[in-house]
Scaffold this motif. Structure first.
Motif, PDB file in Angstrom:
ATOM      1  N   VAL A 104       0.564  -1.066   0.239  1.00 41.40           N
ATOM      2  CA  VAL A 104       0.250   0.120  -0.284  1.00 41.40           C
ATOM      3  C   VAL A 104       0.853   0.944  -0.715  1.00 41.40           C
ATOM      4  O   VAL A 104       2.161   0.905   0.360  1.00 41.40           O
ATOM      5  CB  VAL A 104      -1.039   0.215   1.443  1.00 41.40           C
ATOM      6  N   ASP A 105       0.042   2.273  -0.592  1.00 43.38           N
ATOM      7  CA  ASP A 105       1.396   3.465  -0.265  1.00 43.38           C
ATOM      8  C   ASP A 105       1.526   3.811   0.434  1.00 43.38           C
ATOM      9  O   ASP A 105       0.595   4.043   1.232  1.00 43.38           O
ATOM     10  CB  ASP A 105       0.674   4.488  -1.968  1.00 43.38           C
ATOM     11  N   ALA A 106       2.437   5.305   1.040  1.00 47.65           N
ATOM     12  CA  ALA A 106       2.588   5.318   2.054  1.00 47.65           C
ATOM     13  C   ALA A 106       0.708   6.607   2.817  1.00 47.65           C
ATOM     14  O   ALA A 106       0.942   6.542   3.599  1.00 47.65           O
ATOM     15  CB  ALA A 106       3.623   6.786   2.687  1.00 47.65           C
ATOM     16  N   ASN A 107       0.170   7.461   1.254  1.00 46.51           N
ATOM     17  CA  ASN A 107      -0.850   8.200   1.459  1.00 46.51           C
ATOM     18  C   ASN A 107      -1.794   7.323   2.349  1.00 46.51           C
ATOM     19  O   ASN A 107      -2.955   7.572   2.524  1.00 46.51           O
ATOM     20  CB  ASN A 107      -0.958   9.195   0.893  1.00 46.51           C
ATOM     21  N   THR A 108      -1.975   5.921   1.465  1.00 47.12           N
ATOM     22  CA  THR A 108      -3.483   5.178   2.021  1.00 47.12           C
ATOM     23  C   THR A 108      -2.934   4.913   3.116  1.00 47.12           C
ATOM     24  O   THR A 108      -3.908   4.871   3.821  1.00 47.12           O
ATOM     25  CB  THR A 108      -3.090   4.300   1.045  1.00 47.12           C
ATOM     26  N   TRP A 109      -2.414   5.030   3.124  1.00 44.88           N
ATOM     27  CA  TRP A 109      -1.503   3.884   4.746  1.00 44.88           C
ATOM     28  C   TRP A 109      -1.969   4.549   5.684  1.00 44.88           C
ATOM     29  O   TRP A 109      -2.213   4.488   7.087  1.00 44.88           O
ATOM     30  CB  TRP A 109      -0.378   3.423   5.024  1.00 44.88           C
ATOM     31  N   LYS A 110      -1.415   5.653   5.919  1.00 44.15           N
ATOM     32  CA  LYS A 110      -2.188   6.669   6.480  1.00 44.15           C
ATOM     33  C   LYS A 110      -3.015   6.850   7.654  1.00 44.15           C
ATOM     34  O   LYS A 110      -3.934   7.430   8.461  1.00 44.15           O
ATOM     35  CB  LYS A 110      -0.930   8.671   6.271  1.00 44.15           C
ATOM     36  N   SER A 111      -3.818   7.532   5.751  1.00 38.97           N
ATOM     37  CA  SER A 111      -5.215   7.510   6.096  1.00 38.97           C
ATOM     38  C   SER A 111      -6.243   6.115   6.572  1.00 38.97           C
ATOM     39  O   SER A 111      -6.672   6.617   7.494  1.00 38.97           O
ATOM     40  CB  SER A 111      -6.535   7.850   5.166  1.00 38.97           C
ATOM     41  N   TYR A 134       5.831   4.557  -2.951  1.00 38.74           N
ATOM     42  CA  TYR A 134       5.062   5.438  -4.268  1.00 38.74           C
ATOM     43  C   TYR A 134       3.254   4.375  -4.188  1.00 38.74           C
ATOM     44  O   TYR A 134       3.625   3.091  -3.764  1.00 38.74           O
ATOM     45  CB  TYR A 134       5.621   5.454  -5.297  1.00 38.74           C
ATOM     46  N   ASP A 135       2.588   4.984  -4.983  1.00 41.81           N
ATOM     47  CA  ASP A 135       1.348   4.013  -5.213  1.00 41.81           C
ATOM     48  C   ASP A 135       1.138   2.418  -5.857  1.00 41.81           C
ATOM     49  O   ASP A 135       1.720   2.986  -7.060  1.00 41.81           O
ATOM     50  CB  ASP A 135       0.479   4.401  -5.657  1.00 41.81           C
ATOM     51  N   PRO A 136       1.398   1.574  -5.225  1.00 38.03           N
ATOM     52  CA  PRO A 136       1.312   0.214  -6.305  1.00 38.03           C
ATOM     53  C   PRO A 136       0.467   0.394  -8.045  1.00 38.03           C
ATOM     54  O   PRO A 136       0.591   0.091  -8.843  1.00 38.03           O
ATOM     55  CB  PRO A 136       1.570  -0.587  -5.636  1.00 38.03           C
ATOM     56  N   LYS A 137      -0.870   0.943  -7.406  1.00 37.81           N
ATOM     57  CA  LYS A 137      -1.885   1.194  -8.012  1.00 37.81           C
ATOM     58  C   LYS A 137      -1.929   1.039  -9.124  1.00 37.81           C
ATOM     59  O   LYS A 137      -1.928   0.395 -10.480  1.00 37.81           O
ATOM     60  CB  LYS A 137      -3.310   1.707  -7.513  1.00 37.81           C
ATOM     61  N   PRO A 138      -1.263   2.256  -9.909  1.00 39.24           N
ATOM     62  CA  PRO A 138      -0.505   2.195 -11.410  1.00 39.24           C
ATOM     63  C   PRO A 138      -0.214   1.373 -12.186  1.00 39.24           C
ATOM     64  O   PRO A 138      -0.511   1.432 -13.020  1.00 39.24           O
ATOM     65  CB  PRO A 138      -0.937   4.028 -11.430  1.00 39.24           C
ATOM     66  N   TYR A 139       0.629   0.624 -11.416  1.00 41.56           N
ATOM     67  CA  TYR A 139       1.323   0.034 -12.210  1.00 41.56           C
ATOM     68  C   TYR A 139       0.641  -1.775 -12.164  1.00 41.56           C
ATOM     69  O   TYR A 139       1.185  -3.326 -12.224  1.00 41.56           O
ATOM     70  CB  TYR A 139       3.101  -0.145 -11.685  1.00 41.56           C
ATOM     71  N   ALA A 140      -0.109  -1.844 -11.343  1.00 42.54           N
ATOM     72  CA  ALA A 140      -0.391  -3.166 -10.509  1.00 42.54           C
ATOM     73  C   ALA A 140      -1.534  -4.157 -11.587  1.00 42.54           C
ATOM     74  O   ALA A 140      -1.481  -3.082 -12.652  1.00 42.54           O
ATOM     75  CB  ALA A 140      -1.187  -3.128  -9.234  1.00 42.54           C
TER      76      ALA A 140
END
Length: 175
Positions: A104-111, A134-140
């Protein structure tokens, strides 16, 4: 295929200025060739993508910022992506780990972390969360992290079986 910085910036979610700097870095490190046609700049990789990957490896680092154990029941599957040995075991002979691994990316984790209890050690029903730079979503794809980030996250693993599976993963890629 030549890449335009503006299109790359849009696709990857970066500013045009950041993408210009990235192209300059790629060219300065002789990882790609930047050419101009009128006002447009194009990035090409004349030696191919496999050569780019091998030449870029010394400049790349693991996307994992930190690792935490939490109860697997506490995660929202839509916000986390299969990572680490869990992702590597998909499509390889490597067995799935006893403790599932998610990124998970740091911002999503923080929230989301406000409502999640951190478990100090691996336990029954826990999973390992990798907080990424970084956010793994765009490359997943298929709810799994991309192969390049997966490789970087595990490249210094102590288990020889993991290293063999990583080598097979990269050898079997369609470049």
């Amino acid at each position: 295929v030549p890449c335009k910085p503006k299109l790359l910036a849009e696709k990857l979610g970066y500013s045009a200025m950041s993408m210009t700097r990235a192209l300059n870095e790629l060219e300065a490190n002789q990882l790609g060739v930047v050419s101009r046609e009128g006002k447009e700049r194009y990035l090409t990789f004349p030696d191919g993508l496999r050569a780019l990957w091998l030449n870029a490896l010394p400049y790349l680092r693991s996307p994992v910022r930190e690792e935490l154990h939490i109860h697997e029941a506490d995660i929202d599957q839509g916000m986390f992506f299969v990572a680490g040995e869990s992702a590597l075991s998909v499509g390889s002979l490597l067995a799935s780990p006893n403790e599932p691994v998610f990124a998970v990316d740091a911002n999503t984790w923080k929230s989301t972390a406000k409502n999640i209890q951190i478990i100090p050690i691996k336990d029954v029903g826990t999973c390992l969360i990798q907080v990424w730079r970084y956010d793994p979503k765009p490359y997943a794809y298929d709810n799994k992290v991309d192969d390049f980030s997966l490789y970087l996250s595990l490249q210094h693993h102590h288990d020889e079986r993991v290293n063999i599976a990583l080598d097979e993963l990269m050898e079997n890629r369609k470049w």
